[in-house]
Design an enzyme around this catalytic site. Structure first.
Site, mmCIF file in Angstrom:
data_model
loop_
_atom_site.group_PDB
_atom_site.id
_atom_site.type_symbol
_atom_site.label_atom_id
_atom_site.label_comp_id
_atom_site.label_asym_id
_atom_site.label_seq_id
_atom_site.Cartn_x
_atom_site.Cartn_y
_atom_site.Cartn_z
ATOM 1 N N LEU A 261 33.937 61.032 22.491
ATOM 2 C CA LEU A 261 34.822 61.144 21.645
ATOM 3 C C LEU A 261 35.328 59.686 21.332
ATOM 4 O O LEU A 261 35.651 59.056 20.257
ATOM 5 C CB LEU A 261 35.994 61.899 21.515
ATOM 6 C CG LEU A 261 35.518 63.343 21.562
ATOM 7 C CD1 LEU A 261 36.788 64.333 21.511
ATOM 8 C CD2 LEU A 261 34.752 63.718 20.188
ATOM 9 N N GLY A 262 35.571 59.088 22.579
ATOM 10 C CA GLY A 262 36.207 57.721 22.710
ATOM 11 C C GLY A 262 36.083 56.944 24.029
ATOM 12 O O GLY A 262 36.026 57.715 24.935
ATOM 13 N N GLY A 264 37.619 53.468 26.251
ATOM 14 C CA GLY A 264 38.523 52.337 26.255
ATOM 15 C C GLY A 264 38.704 52.083 27.661
ATOM 16 O O GLY A 264 37.768 51.925 28.623
ATOM 17 N N GLY A 265 39.819 51.187 27.998
ATOM 18 C CA GLY A 265 39.803 50.349 29.331
ATOM 19 C C GLY A 265 40.126 51.387 30.407
ATOM 20 O O GLY A 265 39.721 50.978 31.477
ATOM 21 N N GLY A 267 39.207 54.606 30.553
ATOM 22 C CA GLY A 267 38.212 55.698 30.507
ATOM 23 C C GLY A 267 37.823 56.019 29.514
ATOM 24 O O GLY A 267 37.519 55.698 28.422
ATOM 25 N N THR A 268 37.244 57.259 29.551
ATOM 26 C CA THR A 268 36.350 57.822 28.284
ATOM 27 C C THR A 268 36.883 59.323 27.990
ATOM 28 O O THR A 268 37.216 60.160 28.876
ATOM 29 C CB THR A 268 34.683 58.159 28.778
ATOM 30 O OG1 THR A 268 34.169 56.874 29.108
ATOM 31 C CG2 THR A 268 34.083 58.595 27.480
ATOM 32 N N VAL A 269 36.842 59.523 26.605
ATOM 33 C CA VAL A 269 37.366 60.945 26.164
ATOM 34 C C VAL A 269 36.162 61.594 25.923
ATOM 35 O O VAL A 269 35.612 61.200 24.873
ATOM 36 C CB VAL A 269 38.477 60.829 25.306
ATOM 37 C CG1 VAL A 269 39.019 62.183 24.676
ATOM 38 C CG2 VAL A 269 39.715 59.829 25.605
ATOM 39 N N ASP A 382 52.754 52.313 24.201
ATOM 40 C CA ASP A 382 51.520 51.809 23.523
ATOM 41 C C ASP A 382 51.534 52.340 21.993
ATOM 42 O O ASP A 382 50.466 53.064 21.737
ATOM 43 C CB ASP A 382 50.337 51.993 24.405
ATOM 44 C CG ASP A 382 48.931 51.183 23.778
ATOM 45 O OD1 ASP A 382 49.235 50.107 23.316
ATOM 46 O OD2 ASP A 382 47.909 51.725 24.209
#
Length: 597
Positions: A261-262, A264-265, A267-269, A382
């Site tokens: 699904l996504g 980033g810095g 990890g992964t979702v 954030d």
């Protein structure tokens, strides 16, 4: 008949004659011209008989030997009718039956006989029979029928005679072949058994090693502490669930790329489907946490799992059996606020001002709750448009607590490494490393400016002095040019004053000194007071019909306008990760899409 001195029967004293073929009647008369009684003792010959030609040969003594014979072999040849085979086959009553052949005898008549490979009566209505059918003509072995013939299949230890394939003889070489074969098979079976046993032992050792490794990770990630915390609560922490590594692997199809699904810095979702068919978002970290931080992590998990606010994405549980803990969140379906207000993925209309103000108010309320109403003060650290998700009713959901920090209630600030996203990052926090709740206030002020202008927080396509939206927005307000930066799609005569008031709130939120900024609680109260809820049946934040949705989203709304494309198997719904194009981040945080509750 008289016997001559010669070993012949020439017709003088005796005669021998063949019966001609085709003979139908024959009369034989035996007479003596004189009375031979006187010489009976010396030459007692007086015989007449029919005998098979090849079973009798005339000699001086042959007739004397006949004194002891009462039976002699004879062959009676017979034939059918007076027609040849060709003529008989064309007439009715042809006597030769199935599997038989016809033979012409002499000049007239015919006979029948079985074809090779068959036996029986050729004149029987059923004809001649297969030799292997009723009996086994093979003395040794099994009869195998062939067209017009048969062969014998020899048993083990025998072979067909070269001269006669219907005969089986002892195979002296069979033992020479069988013994090595038995030895070879035995050796192969033993080797196979050894291999299977070795693999079983290896698999068992690997499994025990894997179990011990999971136990090691579980302890390092604070699993024992979490179990103690749960036990001390008497099971009251129902929302904190410990998932096994196997459960989450199965839920994500072994973390297949189609479930991403996504990214980033951190990890992964992944999208996960649990056995009860509930959909969750699983955050798989790329970075292993230090064992010394496990106590802090477990405390955060427990606190975050206890957050029960309709505008905060819920943490459902975690998995501690992997090198880095896996976090399991609820799944939100309509993607991020950033994707909607910046018209990403082909959207042709933006959210209406009424809906934007509702989202801003709900987000402010959620942050105020985290700052003052949770078990411990939680600073998000954030806050940005990509970390505000929208459910199917466009209700705001604050997400991504990967950078969040818990602060004891008796402290007002915390010294940490600077983390955040450029454009939203509090300059005071950046310079001092002192994290306070006012850092979230600054970031939220930038989100308000995005809602008012539909411009990204940081863009290198703008002039250098205007790259940062906060500076750009405040300068235009001070120059009394606010109307030049507002999104034309949301401005109308009825909401101009409200837009100006919200702009003032945003300006106060981004003041350089944190002590000069309002608290999130004050911001939430001000926005709540400005929010004008349309007189519609859905209440303050839910949309219950397509017509109502169109009212809030704008008249130019297309039915597909707010479906967010996503990688994987979501079709046209879901959410993508993200920092806005052009962002320069100290640490890129990932956005976790979830399904709304």
């Amino acid at each position: 008949m008289a016997v001559d001195e010669q070993d012949t029967c020439s017709g003088v004293g005796c005669c021998q004659v063949s019966i001609p073929s085709g003979l139908k009647n024959q009369t034989v008369m035996l007479t003596s011209p004189t009375n031979r009684t006187g010489i009976w003792d010396s030459n007692p010959c007086s015989y007449a008989f029919i005998v098979q030609a090849d079973r009798f040969e005339f000699s001086r003594t042959s007739l004397q030997l006949m004194n002891n014979k009462s039976l002699l072999p004879a062959v009676l040849n017979w034939e059918i009718g007076n027609q040849s085979c060709d003529a008989a086959q064309k007439s009715e009553g042809f006597a030769c039956k199935r599997n038989s052949t016809c033979t012409t005898v002499g000049s007239a008549g015919y006979t029948c006989k079985c074809m090779p490979g068959y036996h029986g009566n050729p004149y029987h209505p059923d004809g001649c029979q297969d030799e292997c059918k009723d009996s086994n003509p093979c003395p040794i072995g099994t009869c195998i029928n062939l067209p017009g013939n048969y062969s014998c299949k020899c048993p083990e230890g025998y072979k067909n005679d070269v001269m006669d394939e219907k005969k089986c003889i002892k195979d002296n070489n069979s033992s020479k072949i069988i013994l090595p074969l038995v030895i070879s098979l035995g050796a192969s079976g033993g080797f196979l058994l050894l291999m299977v046993g070795s693999l079983w032992i290896y698999w068992g050792m690997q499994r025990r090693k894997f179990i011990k490794l999971k136990e090691k990770y579980f302890k390092e990630n604070g699993g024992l502490l979490l179990q103690q915390q749960l036990a001390s609560q008497g099971g009251s922490i129902e929302t904190t669930k410990l998932f096994t590594a196997e459960e989450l692997e199965k839920a994500t199809n072994n973390y297949h790329e189609s479930r991403i699904l996504g990214e980033g810095g951190y990890g992964t979702v992944y999208k996960g489907i649990l056995p009860d068919n509930s959909v969750v978002a699983i955050n798989k970290s790329k970075v292993n946490g230090a064992p010394a931080q496990s106590d802090v992590f477990i405390n955060e998990v427990i606190v975050l799992s206890q957050i029960k606010h309709r505008n905060v994405v819920r943490l459902l549980g975690c998995c501690l059996e992997t090198p880095a803990p896996l976090l399991v969140y609820e799944f939100i379906v309509e993607g991020t606020l950033s994707e909607h207000i910046h018209k990403k993925i082909g959207k042709r209309s933006s959210l209406s001002w009424e809906l934007r103000l509702n989202i801003a108010t709900e987000t402010a309320g959620a942050l105020a709750y985290l700052h003052s109403s949770a078990l411990m003060q939680i600073i998000h650290r954030d806050v940005k448009a990509t970390n505000i998700l929208l459910d199917e009713h466009y209700t705001a959901k604050v997400s991504d607590f990967g950078a969040s920090r818990l602060i004891p209630l008796d402290q007002t600030q915390l010294t940490t490494l600077v983390q955040g996203t450029f454009g939203y990052l509090d300059p005071e926090y950046f310079l001092t490393n002192q994290l306070t709740e006012k850092s979230d206030v600054y970031s939220f002020g930038v989100v308000l400016m995005e809602l008012l202008t539909s411009k990204v927080a940081l863009s290198f396509s703008r002039p250098e002095e205007d790259r940062n939206l906060a500076n750009f927005f405040v300068r235009f307000m001070e120059e009394d040019r606010l109307n030049e930066v507002l999104d034309d799609d949301i401005v109308n005569e009825r909401n101009v004053e409200t837009l100006k008031k919200v702009a003032e709130v945003a300006k106060r939120c981004v003041r350089l000194k944190g002590q000069d900024r309002p608290s999130m609680k004050e911001v939430a109260m001000e926005l709540e007071g400005m929010r004008v809820t349309p007189k519609q049946p859905w209440g303050k934040s839910e949309v219950s019909s397509p017509e109502d949705t169109e009212y809030l989203l704008g008249s130019a709304m297309n039915s597909d306008a707010y479906f967010v494309d996503v990688r994987g198997d979501f079709g046209s719904r879901g959410a993508t990760i993200g920092t806005t194009s052009g962002y320069d981040s100290i640490q890129i945080q990932m956005v976790m899409p979830y399904d709304g509750r």
